[in-house]
Write an enzyme that holds these catalytic residues in place. Sequence first.
Site, PDB file in Angstrom:
ATOM      1  CB  CYS A   2      -0.869   0.683   1.306  1.00 36.56           C
ATOM      2  SG  CYS A   2      -1.318  -0.950   1.819  1.00 36.56           S
ATOM      3  NE  ARG A  27       4.121   1.829  -2.054  1.00 36.29           N
ATOM      4  CZ  ARG A  27       5.207   1.030  -1.658  1.00 36.29           C
ATOM      5  NH1 ARG A  27       6.131   1.492  -2.331  1.00 36.29           N
ATOM      6  NH2 ARG A  27       5.281   0.763  -0.927  1.00 36.29           N
ATOM      7  CD1 TRP A  74      -2.000  -6.014  -3.099  1.00 33.31           C
ATOM      8  CD2 TRP A  74      -2.732  -3.850  -5.203  1.00 33.31           C
ATOM      9  NE1 TRP A  74      -1.896  -6.535  -4.345  1.00 33.31           N
ATOM     10  CE2 TRP A  74      -2.776  -5.791  -5.312  1.00 33.31           C
ATOM     11  CE3 TRP A  74      -3.209  -2.863  -5.878  1.00 33.31           C
ATOM     12  CZ2 TRP A  74      -3.349  -6.177  -6.363  1.00 33.31           C
ATOM     13  CZ3 TRP A  74      -3.651  -3.751  -7.391  1.00 33.31           C
ATOM     14  CH2 TRP A  74      -3.111  -4.942  -7.632  1.00 33.31           C
ATOM     15  CG  ASN A 100       2.735  -0.942   2.729  1.00 30.24           C
ATOM     16  OD1 ASN A 100       2.135  -2.068   2.769  1.00 30.24           O
ATOM     17  ND2 ASN A 100       4.215  -0.342   2.616  1.00 30.24           N
ATOM     18  N   GLY A 101       1.348  -3.087   5.682  1.00 27.94           N
ATOM     19  CA  GLY A 101       2.581  -4.001   6.004  1.00 27.94           C
ATOM     20  C   GLY A 101       1.440  -5.223   6.466  1.00 27.94           C
ATOM     21  CD  GLU A 482       6.975 -17.775 -16.634  1.00 26.49           C
ATOM     22  OE1 GLU A 482       6.609 -18.053 -17.243  1.00 26.49           O
ATOM     23  OE2 GLU A 482       7.305 -16.640 -16.683  1.00 26.49           O
ATOM     24  CE  LYS A 486       8.138 -13.601 -17.285  1.00 31.02           C
ATOM     25  NZ  LYS A 486       7.088 -14.355 -17.984  1.00 31.02           N
ATOM     26  CD  GLU A 489       5.770 -12.429 -21.386  1.00 31.06           C
ATOM     27  OE1 GLU A 489       4.418 -12.135 -21.865  1.00 31.06           O
ATOM     28  OE2 GLU A 489       6.891 -13.191 -20.298  1.00 31.06           O
ATOM     29  CG  HIS A 505      12.172 -38.864 -28.410  1.00 33.24           C
ATOM     30  ND1 HIS A 505      12.304 -39.949 -28.911  1.00 33.24           N
ATOM     31  CD2 HIS A 505      13.277 -38.883 -26.683  1.00 33.24           C
ATOM     32  CE1 HIS A 505      13.341 -41.054 -27.254  1.00 33.24           C
ATOM     33  NE2 HIS A 505      13.011 -39.764 -26.383  1.00 33.24           N
ATOM     34  CE  LYS A 604       0.792  -8.054 -14.865  1.00 34.41           C
ATOM     35  NZ  LYS A 604       2.156  -8.637 -15.244  1.00 34.41           N
TER      36      LYS A 604
HETATM   37  C1  AGP Z   1       3.618 -13.758 -18.453  1.00 32.78           C
HETATM   38  O1  AGP Z   1       4.001 -12.976 -18.249  1.00 32.78           O
HETATM   39  C2  AGP Z   1       2.400 -13.174 -19.769  1.00 32.78           C
HETATM   40  N1  AGP Z   1       1.778 -11.897 -19.259  1.00 32.78           N
HETATM   41  C3  AGP Z   1       0.953 -13.936 -19.791  1.00 32.78           C
HETATM   42  O2  AGP Z   1       1.572 -15.704 -19.630  1.00 32.78           O
HETATM   43  C4  AGP Z   1       0.362 -13.923 -18.213  1.00 32.78           C
HETATM   44  O3  AGP Z   1       0.770 -14.989 -16.801  1.00 32.78           O
HETATM   45  C5  AGP Z   1      -1.460 -14.733 -18.276  1.00 32.78           C
HETATM   46  O4  AGP Z   1      -1.804 -13.851 -19.534  1.00 32.78           O
HETATM   47  C6  AGP Z   1      -1.558 -14.624 -17.449  1.00 32.78           C
HETATM   48  O5  AGP Z   1      -2.330 -14.199 -16.169  1.00 32.78           O
HETATM   49  P1  AGP Z   1      -3.176 -14.452 -15.161  1.00 32.78           P
HETATM   50  O6  AGP Z   1      -1.761 -14.911 -14.286  1.00 32.78           O
HETATM   51  O7  AGP Z   1      -3.350 -12.513 -14.442  1.00 32.78           O
HETATM   52  O8  AGP Z   1      -4.267 -14.762 -15.474  1.00 32.78           O
END
Ligand code: AGP
Length: 609
Positions: A2, A27, A74, A100-101, A482, A486, A489, A505, A604
Amino acid sequence: MCGIVGYIGKKNAVDVVLDGLKKLEYRGYDSSGIAVVKDGRLQIRRSVGKLKNLEENIEKRPLKANISIGHTRWATHGKPSEENAHPHTDPTKSIVIVHNGIVENYAELKSGLEKEGKEFKSETDTEVIAHLIKKYYKDTLHCAVRKTLKEIRGSYALGVICKDEPNKIVCARQDAPLIIGVGKGENFLASDISALLSYARDMIFLENGDIAELTSDKIIITDTENNVKNREVKNIKWDCVQAEKEGYKHFMLKEIYEQPRTIEDTFRGRIYPDEGRVYIEEVKLSKEDVKNISNVYIVACGTAYHSGLVSKFLFENFAKIPTEVDIASEFRYREPILNEKTLVIVVSQSGETADTLAALRLAKSKGCVTLAVCNVVGSSISREADHVVYTRCGPEIGVASTKAFTGQLTALYILALDWARKKESLSKEKLKKYLKELWEVPVKIGNFLKQAENVYEVAKKFAHKKDFLYLGRHINYSIALEGALKLKELSYIHAEGYAAGEMKHGPIALIDDDMPVVSIAVKSRIYEKINSNIEEAKARGGIIIVIASESDKAIADKGYSVIYVPDCDEFVSPILSVIPLQLLAYYVSVALGCDVDQPRNLAKSVTVE
Ligand code: AGP
């Protein structure tokens, strides 16, 4: 995470505090509030939602004073609502606080106060602090706060004012940032620099255990024993944009470096290694409930899906519960076999991902028990699931998920250990061992991040390659996926995560001397296996980049680019091995001039199918 702001001086404190809260909205922004002392009375305004709702509230019912504290929230304990919004007061409305905490022991403190006949108005942990300060308020506010903090376990950045001492703000910090802005005939406090820069450049960064008393022309800092502390006044040159990112070039880099704290915040108050105890307040599943779970489905998208793949190992190895992991957009259409003995876990940072929400609704329609691992209190998924474990990472601004991912791994790790304890499928000694392993992760990540320059060197060297291969095995296969995601994207380079044992394979045909092969080869039961896979890739001319355990000196002279991470148990290794891969993707993206915080074509939160 927060944001708190405070002011005492000649200006209209409400204007200064509101302005500061605007700078702290990143925040947290699910509710906000402000308090002043005027004519011997506390006056408070609180609103749910964005800060503009509070501003409209104050326009309708104006406030004017020379002392004020404010908060933008938050949520971690208690949904976003006016009752749960800060500031919080004691029942007599003579003391008001912003916090905050996380108060780890708030449940026991609250029940003690309730036994004394105290009544609570909110679901928050913070309100306990207001009650305690009032309880100890005999001579001065500063003394009452000192006595209160001796009873609090957890983290806090605290601002307190009192109607009987209208010319003082008392503030304190423990494991949550708090900065004092030093003015002329006025003083300020805030969670971070960005809220203060318009008014002051001389700042004091309070340290853990500090308690400060601010008047308009004096600042006294002590510890809880009232020993005076001298803190340096620093002159800050940053501009506002730099300050919001705390000096980092991008939000993503800031969020990578926040991970030691966000992981600690996620397990704080939930694990007690020495006692072998786990306590997840929000999850009301009894021993019997857990024993009745026949199987678990973990359903999510993208990075959240990868956290599910890791936790399959945890639920099966620790809690001995058969666990399947599925991509939400597949799960919801393939008519999975579900019944009331299936527990479905949905993982989502935003809590609004359309496919994941649909998968949750499908599971509920089949009578499954549902549990969400989520970062946003009050989000659709967190509200509709039967149970929820929050990841307490604060807002994640970078589109590429980093701190939320390690927060998800942490939450799922705790859940798996909690269920192992309930099912008695893990010995007490083993439980303590794994809890201690998790407890040590934040320090290990912090140590790694202090000397991560070699990741930057590796990124610079290979940033212009066109294809990358990421290899992992066992619990780190998911981290290979993962790491590849990264890089894709953030830098738009084609990268593929693969189970190292699968190379022969087919995919090994891809490898040539222009192909970087990033392999996760930390110490584990499959260490020998992954090393022979790496040798196979090297024999085909691949450019080998290895994530290895610090104690693995043998790997240093094989001609690989080696990035070392601190040694740890294989079951927590994903939380560590992902960090260099986050940084690698970040530095490659910067080297290529990509838009790190908002990569092309991405949002996002994917709230549409
Ligand atoms: C991850 O870096 C991406 N931005 C994307 O894969 C994300 O993880 C996915 O859209 C799921 O989002 P969420 O965790 O908000 O459900």
